[in-house]
Design an enzyme around this catalytic site. Structure first.
Site, PDB file in Angstrom:
ATOM      1  N   PRO A 160       3.752  -4.294  15.689  1.00 31.96           N
ATOM      2  CA  PRO A 160       3.892  -4.123  17.141  1.00 31.96           C
ATOM      3  C   PRO A 160       2.543  -3.914  17.832  1.00 31.96           C
ATOM      4  O   PRO A 160       2.432  -4.117  19.034  1.00 31.96           O
ATOM      5  CB  PRO A 160       4.769  -2.875  17.300  1.00 31.96           C
ATOM      6  CG  PRO A 160       5.150  -2.430  15.942  1.00 31.96           C
ATOM      7  CD  PRO A 160       4.442  -3.247  14.919  1.00 31.96           C
ATOM      8  N   GLN A 168       0.848  -1.205   0.000  1.00 34.60           N
ATOM      9  CA  GLN A 168       0.000   0.000   0.000  1.00 34.60           C
ATOM     10  C   GLN A 168       0.877   1.246   0.000  1.00 34.60           C
ATOM     11  O   GLN A 168       0.373   2.365  -0.038  1.00 34.60           O
ATOM     12  CB  GLN A 168      -0.876   0.019   1.254  1.00 34.60           C
ATOM     13  CG  GLN A 168      -1.816  -1.156   1.340  1.00 34.60           C
ATOM     14  CD  GLN A 168      -2.392  -1.290   2.753  1.00 34.60           C
ATOM     15  OE1 GLN A 168      -3.359  -0.623   3.101  1.00 34.60           O
ATOM     16  NE2 GLN A 168      -1.791  -2.123   3.570  1.00 34.60           N
ATOM     17  N   ASN A 169       2.192   1.054   0.099  1.00 32.40           N
ATOM     18  CA  ASN A 169       3.075   2.206   0.242  1.00 32.40           C
ATOM     19  C   ASN A 169       3.375   2.845  -1.109  1.00 32.40           C
ATOM     20  O   ASN A 169       3.468   2.161  -2.123  1.00 32.40           O
ATOM     21  CB  ASN A 169       4.372   1.784   0.937  1.00 32.40           C
ATOM     22  CG  ASN A 169       4.105   1.263   2.333  1.00 32.40           C
ATOM     23  OD1 ASN A 169       3.030   1.490   2.877  1.00 32.40           O
ATOM     24  ND2 ASN A 169       5.049   0.555   2.908  1.00 32.40           N
ATOM     25  N   VAL A 170       3.554   4.150  -1.071  1.00 34.17           N
ATOM     26  CA  VAL A 170       3.807   4.903  -2.300  1.00 34.17           C
ATOM     27  C   VAL A 170       5.270   5.366  -2.350  1.00 34.17           C
ATOM     28  O   VAL A 170       5.644   6.162  -3.194  1.00 34.17           O
ATOM     29  CB  VAL A 170       2.846   6.117  -2.406  1.00 34.17           C
ATOM     30  CG1 VAL A 170       1.401   5.650  -2.524  1.00 34.17           C
ATOM     31  CG2 VAL A 170       2.991   7.069  -1.208  1.00 34.17           C
ATOM     32  N   ASP A 171       6.098   4.839  -1.411  1.00 33.51           N
ATOM     33  CA  ASP A 171       7.464   5.354  -1.273  1.00 33.51           C
ATOM     34  C   ASP A 171       8.500   4.678  -2.170  1.00 33.51           C
ATOM     35  O   ASP A 171       9.642   5.151  -2.267  1.00 33.51           O
ATOM     36  CB  ASP A 171       7.918   5.290   0.204  1.00 33.51           C
ATOM     37  CG  ASP A 171       7.786   3.889   0.825  1.00 33.51           C
ATOM     38  OD1 ASP A 171       7.982   2.897   0.100  1.00 33.51           O
ATOM     39  OD2 ASP A 171       7.493   3.803   2.033  1.00 33.51           O
ATOM     40  N   CYS A 229      -3.185  20.240 -21.271  1.00 33.82           N
ATOM     41  CA  CYS A 229      -4.541  20.800 -21.131  1.00 33.82           C
ATOM     42  C   CYS A 229      -4.633  21.896 -20.080  1.00 33.82           C
ATOM     43  O   CYS A 229      -5.709  22.427 -19.839  1.00 33.82           O
ATOM     44  CB  CYS A 229      -5.529  19.677 -20.814  1.00 33.82           C
ATOM     45  SG  CYS A 229      -5.426  19.132 -19.097  1.00 33.82           S
ATOM     46  N   HIS A 233      -1.343   1.618  -4.352  1.00 35.33           N
ATOM     47  CA  HIS A 233      -1.744   3.015  -4.153  1.00 35.33           C
ATOM     48  C   HIS A 233      -0.894   4.016  -4.932  1.00 35.33           C
ATOM     49  O   HIS A 233      -0.906   5.202  -4.633  1.00 35.33           O
ATOM     50  CB  HIS A 233      -1.708   3.358  -2.653  1.00 35.33           C
ATOM     51  CG  HIS A 233      -2.792   2.662  -1.857  1.00 35.33           C
ATOM     52  ND1 HIS A 233      -2.774   2.584  -0.483  1.00 35.33           N
ATOM     53  CD2 HIS A 233      -3.915   2.019  -2.255  1.00 35.33           C
ATOM     54  CE1 HIS A 233      -3.857   1.921  -0.070  1.00 35.33           C
ATOM     55  NE2 HIS A 233      -4.552   1.566  -1.122  1.00 35.33           N
TER      56      HIS A 233
END
Ligand code: OAD
Length: 243
Positions: free
Chosen positions: A214, A102-105, A150, A120
């Site tokens: 954790p 899910q990480n965008v890094d 545009c 994501h």
């Protein structure tokens, strides 16, 4: 040394296809704040869930753009941690591994993982907010910059709350979760769907789920095994025990 349940090691060794779902927690030890923990500095007053929407962007495009620029600067300053590297090593050590993030890094790719599904998007990629085409260069000095084709605003190529996930990514993620014979959920609060549905699909097929986090999550009570420790500690130990 942390005790790792030997049944976890045996299950990993015997699995034919492992699906791994990661969330912001795996990058926490790289210094990138998770989505639901308090933000620091200038951004402490804002709730990420209220900035990561198209409504917020329409209302205040400059604010949302600048927030993403700040998060992107944290990503640029960061590097993969032992958890990311261990997952890349695990992929080489097992029969088949599909890494769903899910990480965008982009830190999984940086660490060397190969078979990655990014649900994501990517924070350092930009698209036209109207045409949805990826834009690599622009000359506009406005904030946000404008699309060279545009003139609409550019936005980061990430999925915002309320938006659909990239079709092929989510399809491949569900397929891997259905077909796998072991599922690992790592560093995710298991709150945001459809990603949070992926371990449920595995559970419905009686596939064992291991959670590394954790803190407890809504998934914890359904997991076959739970390791409540930081992934940057647990994953390297697991990989070492496979050797
Ligand atoms: P969250 O910020 O919701 O959850 C992070 C999880 O990581 C929590 O359960 C923490 O307990 C756990 N955690 C913290 N430190 C950890 C560590 N060192 N090792 C392992 N786990 C640790 O992040 P996500 O679950 O990724 O979506 O959030 C899901 C999605 O919600 C994000 O991708 C983002 C957000 O809205 C979009 O941007 C579309």
């Amino acid at each position: 040394m942390l005790p790792i349940d030997s049944e976890i090691i045996t299950a990993i060794q015997q699995a034919k296809h492992i699906a791994v779902l990661t969330g912001a927690g795996i990058s926490a030890e790289s210094g990138i704040p998770t989505f639901r923990e308090a933000q620091s500095g200038l951004w402490a007053q804002y709730d990420p869930e209220e900035l990561a929407t198209s409504q917020a962007f329409q209302k205040n495009p400059k604010l949302v753009w600048e927030w993403y620029q700040w998060r992107n600067s944290l990503v640029e300053e960061s590097a993969p941690n032992p958890g990311h590297y261990a997952l890349a090593e695990l992929e080489q050590a097992v029969n088949k591994l599909t890494l769903i993030t899910q990480n965008v890094d982009g830190l999984h790719a940086k660490a060397g993982s190969q078979n990655i599904i990014e649900l994501h998007g990517r924070i350092n990629r930009y698209k036209c907010s109207v045409e949805n085409t990826i834009i690599k260069t622009w000359h506009s000095t406005e904030i946000p910059p404008r699309c060279p084709n545009c003139n609409a605003f550019l936005r980061p190529d990430v999925v915002w709350f309320g938006e659909s996930l990239p079709h092929s990514a989510i399809e491949r993620a569900f397929s891997a979760s259905e077909k796998c014979d072991l599922f690992l959920s790592i560093g995710t609060s298991s709150l945001v769907h459809p990603a949070a549905s992926l371990p449920i699909v595995a559970l419905e097929n009686h596939t064992p789920v291991i959670e590394i986090n954790p803190n407890p999550t809504p998934l914890t009570r359904y997991a076959w095994k739970t390791v409540q420790q930081p992934s940057g500690k647990v994953l390297p130990l697991i990989v070492n025990m496979l050797k």
